[in-house]
Write an enzyme that holds these catalytic residues in place. Structure first.
Site, PDB file in Angstrom:
ATOM      1  N   LYS A   1      35.075  36.969  36.338  1.00  0.00           N
ATOM      2  CA  LYS A   1      35.488  35.988  35.422  1.00  0.00           C
ATOM      3  C   LYS A   1      35.573  36.535  34.052  1.00  0.00           C
ATOM      4  CE  LYS A   1      32.965  32.515  36.709  1.00  0.00           C
ATOM      5  NZ  LYS A   1      32.349  33.245  37.715  1.00  0.00           N
TER       6      LYS A   1
ATOM      7  N   ARG B   1      32.423  23.445  35.683  1.00  0.00           N
ATOM      8  CA  ARG B   1      31.695  24.026  36.912  1.00  0.00           C
ATOM      9  C   ARG B   1      31.480  22.914  37.983  1.00  0.00           C
ATOM     10  NH1 ARG B   1      29.759  29.072  35.144  1.00  0.00           N
ATOM     11  NH2 ARG B   1      28.077  29.845  36.426  1.00  0.00           N
TER      12      ARG B   1
ATOM     13  N   ARG C   1      22.619  30.567  44.027  1.00  0.00           N
ATOM     14  CA  ARG C   1      24.148  30.520  42.920  1.00  0.00           C
ATOM     15  C   ARG C   1      25.487  30.101  43.786  1.00  0.00           C
ATOM     16  NH1 ARG C   1      23.436  35.242  39.547  1.00  0.00           N
ATOM     17  NH2 ARG C   1      25.519  34.438  38.482  1.00  0.00           N
TER      18      ARG C   1
ATOM     19  N   ARG D   1      25.343  44.343  38.850  1.00  0.00           N
ATOM     20  CA  ARG D   1      25.763  44.000  37.348  1.00  0.00           C
ATOM     21  C   ARG D   1      24.817  44.208  36.189  1.00  0.00           C
ATOM     22  NH1 ARG D   1      28.236  38.075  36.105  1.00  0.00           N
ATOM     23  NH2 ARG D   1      26.208  37.272  36.988  1.00  0.00           N
TER      24      ARG D   1
ATOM     25  N   ARG E   1      20.400  40.796  34.692  1.00  0.00           N
ATOM     26  CA  ARG E   1      19.872  39.274  34.361  1.00  0.00           C
ATOM     27  C   ARG E   1      19.026  38.876  35.370  1.00  0.00           C
ATOM     28  NH1 ARG E   1      25.936  36.370  33.934  1.00  0.00           N
ATOM     29  NH2 ARG E   1      24.358  34.983  35.076  1.00  0.00           N
TER      30      ARG E   1
HETATM   31  P1  ADP Z   1      28.543  33.855  36.561  1.00  0.00           P
HETATM   32  O1  ADP Z   1      28.986  34.795  35.268  1.00  0.00           O
HETATM   33  O2  ADP Z   1      27.446  34.727  37.311  1.00  0.00           O
HETATM   34  O3  ADP Z   1      29.491  32.999  37.142  1.00  0.00           O
HETATM   35  P2  ADP Z   1      27.468  32.422  34.206  1.00  0.00           P
HETATM   36  O4  ADP Z   1      27.147  33.244  33.193  1.00  0.00           O
HETATM   37  O5  ADP Z   1      28.886  31.724  34.086  1.00  0.00           O
HETATM   38  O6  ADP Z   1      27.213  33.145  35.672  1.00  0.00           O
HETATM   39  O7  ADP Z   1      26.503  31.239  34.012  1.00  0.00           O
HETATM   40  C1  ADP Z   1      25.039  31.638  34.283  1.00  0.00           C
HETATM   41  C2  ADP Z   1      24.297  30.194  34.274  1.00  0.00           C
HETATM   42  O8  ADP Z   1      24.698  29.351  33.132  1.00  0.00           O
HETATM   43  C3  ADP Z   1      24.824  29.287  35.681  1.00  0.00           C
HETATM   44  O9  ADP Z   1      23.829  29.652  36.532  1.00  0.00           O
HETATM   45  C4  ADP Z   1      24.122  28.017  34.768  1.00  0.00           C
HETATM   46  O10 ADP Z   1      22.966  27.947  34.901  1.00  0.00           O
HETATM   47  C5  ADP Z   1      24.593  28.025  33.750  1.00  0.00           C
HETATM   48  N1  ADP Z   1      25.917  27.573  33.298  1.00  0.00           N
HETATM   49  C6  ADP Z   1      27.007  28.169  32.751  1.00  0.00           C
HETATM   50  N2  ADP Z   1      27.931  27.537  32.843  1.00  0.00           N
HETATM   51  C7  ADP Z   1      27.641  26.367  33.038  1.00  0.00           C
HETATM   52  C8  ADP Z   1      28.160  24.862  33.117  1.00  0.00           C
HETATM   53  N3  ADP Z   1      29.564  24.861  33.086  1.00  0.00           N
HETATM   54  N4  ADP Z   1      27.660  23.905  33.754  1.00  0.00           N
HETATM   55  C9  ADP Z   1      26.379  24.112  33.980  1.00  0.00           C
HETATM   56  N5  ADP Z   1      25.649  25.349  33.963  1.00  0.00           N
HETATM   57  C10 ADP Z   1      26.269  26.284  33.439  1.00  0.00           C
HETATM   58  P1  ADP Z   2      31.539  36.577  36.608  1.00  0.00           P
HETATM   59  O1  ADP Z   2      31.845  36.335  35.235  1.00  0.00           O
HETATM   60  O2  ADP Z   2      32.504  36.164  37.500  1.00  0.00           O
HETATM   61  O3  ADP Z   2      30.236  36.180  37.293  1.00  0.00           O
HETATM   62  P2  ADP Z   2      31.671  39.504  35.926  1.00  0.00           P
HETATM   63  O4  ADP Z   2      32.874  39.589  35.125  1.00  0.00           O
HETATM   64  O5  ADP Z   2      30.158  39.507  35.144  1.00  0.00           O
HETATM   65  O6  ADP Z   2      31.742  38.337  36.763  1.00  0.00           O
HETATM   66  O7  ADP Z   2      31.730  40.533  36.954  1.00  0.00           O
HETATM   67  C1  ADP Z   2      30.517  40.814  37.847  1.00  0.00           C
HETATM   68  C2  ADP Z   2      30.175  42.230  38.299  1.00  0.00           C
HETATM   69  O8  ADP Z   2      31.224  42.859  38.744  1.00  0.00           O
HETATM   70  C3  ADP Z   2      29.982  43.135  36.719  1.00  0.00           C
HETATM   71  O9  ADP Z   2      29.185  44.157  36.979  1.00  0.00           O
HETATM   72  C4  ADP Z   2      31.379  43.857  36.839  1.00  0.00           C
HETATM   73  O10 ADP Z   2      31.418  44.982  36.107  1.00  0.00           O
HETATM   74  C5  ADP Z   2      31.956  43.729  38.120  1.00  0.00           C
HETATM   75  N1  ADP Z   2      33.345  43.638  38.203  1.00  0.00           N
HETATM   76  C6  ADP Z   2      34.072  42.776  37.701  1.00  0.00           C
HETATM   77  N2  ADP Z   2      35.508  43.062  38.271  1.00  0.00           N
HETATM   78  C7  ADP Z   2      35.542  44.218  39.062  1.00  0.00           C
HETATM   79  C8  ADP Z   2      36.483  44.618  40.040  1.00  0.00           C
HETATM   80  N3  ADP Z   2      37.697  44.448  40.065  1.00  0.00           N
HETATM   81  N4  ADP Z   2      36.122  45.573  40.869  1.00  0.00           N
HETATM   82  C9  ADP Z   2      34.865  46.100  40.750  1.00  0.00           C
HETATM   83  N5  ADP Z   2      33.608  45.575  40.180  1.00  0.00           N
HETATM   84  C10 ADP Z   2      34.217  44.638  39.152  1.00  0.00           C
END
Ligand code: ADP
Ligand code: ADP
Length: 217
Positions: free
Chosen positions: A13, A88, A171, A127, A160
């Site tokens: 995302k 979320r 998660r 990541r 992270r």
């Molecule tokens: P990921 O990219 O792995 O999906 P995020 O960076 O979006 O994770 O979120 C990391 C953490 O921040 C989540 O596990 C949660 O604890 C918190 N968080 C992010 N967005 C929300 C939301 N909309 N509601 C509640 N908690 C959130």
């Molecule tokens: P999210 O915000 O949904 O948690 P991220 O954008 O942080 O996901 O991506 C999670 C991990 O996967 C990062 O290390 C990123 O570099 C990698 N990644 C993202 N898109 C791709 C893809 N299309 N193929 C392989 N790795 C990817």
């Protein structure tokens, strides 16, 4: 355009949000990034959010929604935005709908990034995030030229705390229980489009942009 990206942790995302938002010239609003900035800044919001984030649980809705309301009220979000990581759960989606109605507007489209659990675990386990600019890398799939150093700004890359195996598993459970129901919620609203999020980053961006162009026509 007013857009939301949904998908499991690690779906890509944040990675896609960056490109899509820049193609559309709208701000990318990532609740995870805002929480992490507050944690590193040691703010009261950061102190509160940290314990939930470390466990892989959602930060309470009240706090999250107030933060999003403030961000959506800023000037740069008036003509459109791309939300990454919010809503979320269904209660957050309902509040967002009301909030936008108060502003006299509504979401245009929700893109669901579709990728299976094995790929999500591979993506999260490798990541790395830049401490200075927040850009996301992957040790295998998108490595920087020099390990541990951000190509974009020279900052230090770190893993992270919530990307450790135990927390990743939790998660994913939280996603299935609380976030996955949003897919049905937005399908009912008639604004959900699924995008295959497997394959190279650029291909996924092209698929998402093709959906958005179709919508804009
Ligand atoms: P990921 O990219 O792995 O999906 P995020 O960076 O979006 O994770 O979120 C990391 C953490 O921040 C989540 O596990 C949660 O604890 C918190 N968080 C992010 N967005 C929300 C939301 N909309 N509601 C509640 N908690 C959130
Ligand atoms: P999210 O915000 O949904 O948690 P991220 O954008 O942080 O996901 O991506 C999670 C991990 O996967 C990062 O290390 C990123 O570099 C990698 N990644 C993202 N898109 C791709 C893809 N299309 N193929 C392989 N790795 C990817």
């Amino acid at each position: 355009m007013r857009l939301v990206l949904v998908g499991p942790p690690g779906a890509g995302k944040g990675t896609q949000a960056q490109f899509i938002a820049s193609h559309l010239s709208i701000p990318k609003i990532s609740t995870g990034d805002i929480f992490r900035a507050n944690v590193s800044g040691g703010t009261p919001l950061g102190k509160l959010a940290k314990e939930y984030m470390d466990r892989g649980d959602l930060v309470p809705d009240e706090v999250t929604v107030a933060m999003v309301r403030d961000r959506l009220s800023e000037d740069d979000a008036q003509e459109g935005f791309l939300l990454d990581g919010f809503p979320r759960n269904v209660p957050q989606a309902e509040v967002l709908k009301k909030m936008l109605a108060e502003f006299g507007t509504a979401l245009d489209l929700v893109l669901e990034l579709v990728v299976d659990d094995d790929e999500v675990v591979r993506r999260l386990a490798g990541r790395r995030t830049c401490r200075s600019c927040g850009k996301v890398w992957h040790v295998l799939f998108d490595p920087p030229a020099e390990p541990g150093v951000c190509d974009a700004c020279g900052g230090e890359l770190f893993q992270r705390d919530d990307d450790r195996e135990e927390t990743i598993r939790h998660r994913l459970e939280v996603y299935q229980e609380q976030t996955a129901p949003l897919v049905a919620f937005y399908a009912d609203e008639g604004i959900l489009v699924g995008v295959d999020a497997t394959g190279p980053v650029e291909e996924v961006t092209q698929r998402a942009m093709a959906v958005l162009r179709r919508f804009a026509d």
